[in-house]
Scaffold this motif. Structure first.
Motif, short mmCIF file in Angstrom:
data_model
loop_
_atom_site.label_atom_id
_atom_site.label_comp_id
_atom_site.label_asym_id
_atom_site.label_seq_id
_atom_site.Cartn_x
_atom_site.Cartn_y
_atom_site.Cartn_z
N LEU A 47 0.87 -1.17 0.00
CA LEU A 47 0.00 0.00 0.00
C LEU A 47 0.91 1.22 0.00
CD1 LEU A 47 -2.89 1.12 0.14
CD2 LEU A 47 -2.70 1.10 2.63
N GLN A 63 -12.11 -6.21 1.30
CA GLN A 63 -11.14 -7.20 1.74
C GLN A 63 -11.75 -8.10 2.81
OE1 GLN A 63 -7.05 -5.98 2.43
NE2 GLN A 63 -7.48 -4.01 1.48
N ASN A 84 -4.93 -5.32 -1.33
CA ASN A 84 -5.22 -4.03 -1.93
C ASN A 84 -4.93 -4.05 -3.43
OD1 ASN A 84 -5.80 -1.03 -1.53
ND2 ASN A 84 -3.81 -0.94 -2.52
N GLN A 106 -7.60 -3.03 -6.27
CA GLN A 106 -7.33 -2.01 -7.28
C GLN A 106 -7.58 -2.56 -8.68
OE1 GLN A 106 -3.66 0.16 -6.79
NE2 GLN A 106 -3.34 0.28 -9.00
N THR A 126 -12.57 0.78 2.21
CA THR A 126 -11.60 0.40 3.23
C THR A 126 -11.30 1.67 4.02
OG1 THR A 126 -9.49 -0.73 3.65
CG2 THR A 126 -9.53 0.80 1.80
N GLY A 174 -6.20 4.45 3.24
CA GLY A 174 -5.86 3.45 2.23
C GLY A 174 -6.46 3.78 0.88
N THR A 209 -4.47 4.40 -2.54
CA THR A 209 -4.82 3.65 -3.74
C THR A 209 -5.10 4.59 -4.90
OG1 THR A 209 -5.71 1.81 -2.44
CG2 THR A 209 -6.45 2.00 -4.73
#
Length: 338
Positions: A42, A149, A177, A181, A194, A198, A202
């Motif tokens: 990340l 997730q 992640n 994505q 999330t 994060g 992203t």
């Protein structure tokens, strides 16, 4: 993932934690390496750079603990973990410390038998959407497909939010992640949810970040922090007070630039105790007197770590907000070093 499966995983990790060794400090010193669990990738928080070296906000915590214990912030083995594998890795002793955007909750603290050593980022769950989806609020997401997730608090928060607002959604389970994505950009889901930090990280990695937006709603409290196993209080003290040292250093005006000068002694007893020119705090931890000097030198104080990795001048672009010092209206506050 259903609640029963989620809490079943917690119970398994809890049993492993109870069986884990309570001699982590001695093991790390003998191994001469800290094994730190991080996310699988990340940007801004924990990811390998172009040369394969791990860097980021959470990575800096790992390096600070390694420096405090071993005198060298580079003596870290970074072990990537997913939302589903991170707790087993810690409970089994595969890693010594988990520093992986993990939310402090009751069940993780009590039932899982882990010990959160503090909060290094105050966060909340948000929603990332493409602007062409045509929504401006999470309350407009009825019927949306949502990438989420598994094995995380976000699963439960999402279910609670949609239920409370009498809406339906179709979950698209993902493990990492990177997978989220990929699925999101391939239009396999309308929304990615999330922690808001994060999501910002992203979005910053997208080819055209401006085509995407974070919706204004924050639907939860997500105090993120490093954790260790129950029953290893000496190791927990070291990790906890290393984090506190980084926070206190910022408040006290100790930076990577003036650290050497201040460690020789100042007119401020608190600074002297922290940096080891006065008192015996290092001895109490079973470490050298300059343990905090080593920790701070690994990446700077908390503010320097924040600004270098996720601050407003980085691609992530996060302002301090709740993560400002208490003297600046935030929640950051270290107990006294005395």
């Amino acid at each position: 993932m259903t609640k029963s499966v989620f809490f079943g995983a917690l119970a398994t990790a809890g049993l492993l934690a109870g069986a884990a060794s309570a001699q982590t400090l001695a093991e790390v010193q003998e191994r001469d390496t800290l094994r730190c669990g991080v996310t699988t990738g990340l940007v801004g928080f924990a990811a390998p750079n172009e040369t394969g070296e791990w860097e980021g906000f959470d990575v800096a915590i790992c390096r600070a603990v390694a420096a405090a214990v071993l005198g060298d912030g580079s003596k870290v083995e970074f072990i990537p973990t997913t939302g589903s594998t991170r707790f087993t890795a810690l409970a089994s002793g595969e890693i010594d410390l988990l520093a992986r955007n993990t939310t402090w909750t009751f069940s993780r603290d009590v039932d899982l038998e882990f010990e959160f050593i503090g909060v290094n980022y105050y966060d909340g769950q948000g929603f990332l959407v493409r602007k062409d989806l045509g929504v401006t609020s999470a309350n407009e997401l009825d019927g949306a497909t949502v990438c989420i997730q598994t094995g995380t608090t976000t699963e439960l928060n999402l279910a609670d939010f949609f239920r409370a607002n009498d809406m339906s959604y179709e979950p698209v389970p993902i493990e990492t992640n990177a997978e989220a994505q990929q699925q999101y950009l391939a239009n396999a889901c309308d929304v990615y949810t999330t922690d808001a930090s994060g999501l910002a990280a992203t979005r910053a990695s997208f080819e055209t970040p401006s085509d995407h937006m974070l919706l204004p709603e924050i639907i939860s409290k997500e105090p993120l922090g490093p954790l260790v196993r129950h029953g290893d209080n000496a190791w927990g003290d070291i990790a906890r007070w290393t984090l506190n040292a980084l926070i206190a250093a910022e408040e006290l005006g100790i930076t990577s630039e003036n650290l050497e000068e201040m460690s020789a002694g100042t007119d401020n007893p608190e600074i002297n105790r922290l940096l080891g020119s006065e008192g015996n705090l290092g001895e109490m931890l079973g470490l050298s007197s300059d343990w905090a000097v080593n920790a701070i030198s690994a990446g700077g104080n908390y503010g320097e770590i924040f600004e270098d990795n996720i601050g407003v001048d980085t691609a992530i672009g996060l302002d301090r907000g709740l993560n400002a010092q208490w003297t600046d209206g935030g929640l950051l506050y270290s107990p006294p070093f005395r």
